[in-house]
Design a protein around this motif. Structure first.
Motif, PDB file in Angstrom:
ATOM      1  N   GLN B   2       0.832  -1.186   0.000  1.00  0.00           N
ATOM      2  CA  GLN B   2       0.000   0.000   0.000  1.00  0.00           C
ATOM      3  C   GLN B   2       0.878   1.251   0.000  1.00  0.00           C
ATOM      4  O   GLN B   2       1.882   1.308   0.713  1.00  0.00           O
ATOM      5  N   TYR B  25      -4.155   7.128  -2.727  1.00  0.00           N
ATOM      6  CA  TYR B  25      -3.530   5.916  -2.197  1.00  0.00           C
ATOM      7  C   TYR B  25      -3.661   4.798  -3.209  1.00  0.00           C
ATOM      8  O   TYR B  25      -4.460   4.890  -4.155  1.00  0.00           O
ATOM      9  N   ASP B  26      -2.889   3.793  -3.007  1.00  0.00           N
ATOM     10  CA  ASP B  26      -2.915   2.666  -3.930  1.00  0.00           C
ATOM     11  C   ASP B  26      -3.027   1.378  -3.127  1.00  0.00           C
ATOM     12  O   ASP B  26      -2.210   1.123  -2.248  1.00  0.00           O
ATOM     13  N   THR B  27      -4.033   0.608  -3.425  1.00  0.00           N
ATOM     14  CA  THR B  27      -4.209  -0.678  -2.769  1.00  0.00           C
ATOM     15  C   THR B  27      -5.080  -1.561  -3.639  1.00  0.00           C
ATOM     16  O   THR B  27      -5.903  -1.066  -4.401  1.00  0.00           O
ATOM     17  N   SER B  28      -4.895  -2.852  -3.492  1.00  0.00           N
ATOM     18  CA  SER B  28      -5.755  -3.800  -4.185  1.00  0.00           C
ATOM     19  C   SER B  28      -6.792  -4.378  -3.227  1.00  0.00           C
ATOM     20  O   SER B  28      -7.617  -5.198  -3.628  1.00  0.00           O
ATOM     21  N   GLU B  29      -6.710  -3.938  -1.987  1.00  0.00           N
ATOM     22  CA  GLU B  29      -7.631  -4.445  -0.977  1.00  0.00           C
ATOM     23  C   GLU B  29      -8.937  -3.651  -0.984  1.00  0.00           C
ATOM     24  O   GLU B  29      -9.002  -2.529  -1.523  1.00  0.00           O
ATOM     25  N   TYR B  32     -10.435  -1.269   4.336  1.00  0.00           N
ATOM     26  CA  TYR B  32      -9.338  -0.511   4.930  1.00  0.00           C
ATOM     27  C   TYR B  32      -9.902   0.739   5.600  1.00  0.00           C
ATOM     28  O   TYR B  32     -11.095   1.034   5.516  1.00  0.00           O
ATOM     29  N   LYS B  73      -9.636   6.192  -5.485  1.00  0.00           N
ATOM     30  CA  LYS B  73      -8.636   6.058  -4.424  1.00  0.00           C
ATOM     31  C   LYS B  73      -8.130   7.433  -4.007  1.00  0.00           C
ATOM     32  O   LYS B  73      -6.921   7.697  -3.956  1.00  0.00           O
ATOM     33  N   LEU B  96      -4.867  -1.234   6.605  1.00  0.00           N
ATOM     34  CA  LEU B  96      -5.679  -2.361   6.190  1.00  0.00           C
ATOM     35  C   LEU B  96      -6.571  -2.808   7.346  1.00  0.00           C
ATOM     36  O   LEU B  96      -6.148  -2.794   8.504  1.00  0.00           O
TER      37      LEU B  96
END
Lengths: 112, 115
Positions: B2, B25-29, B32, B73, B96
């Motif tokens: 993340q 932000y960057d996340t694949s989830e 959070y 995001k 997360l």
């Protein structure tokens, strides 16, 4: 309301010495985190404990170690100090069931 | 992994006006939390506002509100009726939901409120 207590607030050490930072979390909080914030930088996660067991590790140097005691206070031990270790060290605590972390006022470590 | 990006190193605003601080932000989830922390000259870290990713409604705390755009995001902080005491570094943070142990911070935005 009780907050996270860190001691000492300021610490000056010489290169190659050892430092111990203490953190007393908010009562009944089960999780403690340590962060390092260098000058002009954002806080970097070092290590965390849940119920006195280490739960996660970030960018913590091998020269550093930490533990959480039976009364839930935590200590960050830093050996063979280097000039680059000069930073503000934050402790934070939370409940595992609530991610809201409360930060202490930090310990400013200066290595000379 | 993340990551959190704050693209505005410094901002200023006149007292009583409104200012918006950006954060992406960057996340694949999918689950959070997002936070804004304020760090005044005392260097203490103070939680300003928090947003759960599963909530569509934007969080509001008095003069502070967020614009949470999950698909984009993006998580911006709006400060209304700016006060001199709002002068501080502001950090956007990501956590997360299943791992409370590693909060990721952005680089921070230094906000100055001018009289």
């Amino acid at each position: 309301a009780a907050g996270v207590i860190q001691s000492p607030r300021h610490l000056i050490k010489e290169k190659r010495e050892t430092a111990t930072l203490k953190c007393y979390p908010i009562p009944r909080h089960d999780t403690v985190y340590w962060y390092q914030q260098g000058p002009g930088q954002d806080p970097q996660f070092l290590i965390s404990f849940y119920e006195k067991m280490q739960s996660d590790k970030g960018s913590i140097p091998d020269r550093f170690s930490a533990q959480q005691f039976s009364d839930y206070h935590s200590e960050l031990n830093m050996s063979s100090l280097e000039l680059g270790d000069s930073a503000l060290y934050f402790c934070a605590s939370s409940l595992l069931s609530n991610p809201e972390a409360f930060f202490g006022q930090g310990t400013r470590l200066t290595v000379v | 992994a993340q990551t959190v990006t704050q693209s505005q190193p410094e901002m200023s605003v006149q007292e009583a006006e409104t200012v918006t601080l950006s954060c992406t932000y960057d996340t694949s989830e999918n689950n959070y939390y997002l936070f804004w922390y304020k760090q005044p000259p005392s260097r203490q870290m103070i939680l300003v506002i928090r947003q759960e990713a599963y909530k569509q409604q934007n969080a509001t705390e008095n003069r502070f509100s967020v614009n949470f755009q999950k698909a984009a995001k993006s998580f911006s902080l709006k400060i209304s009726d700016s006060q001199l005491g709002d002068t501080a570094m502001y950090f956007c943070a990501f956590l997360l939901a299943y791992n409370n142990n590693d909060m990721r911070f952005g680089a921070g935005t230094r906000l100055t409120v001018k009289p």
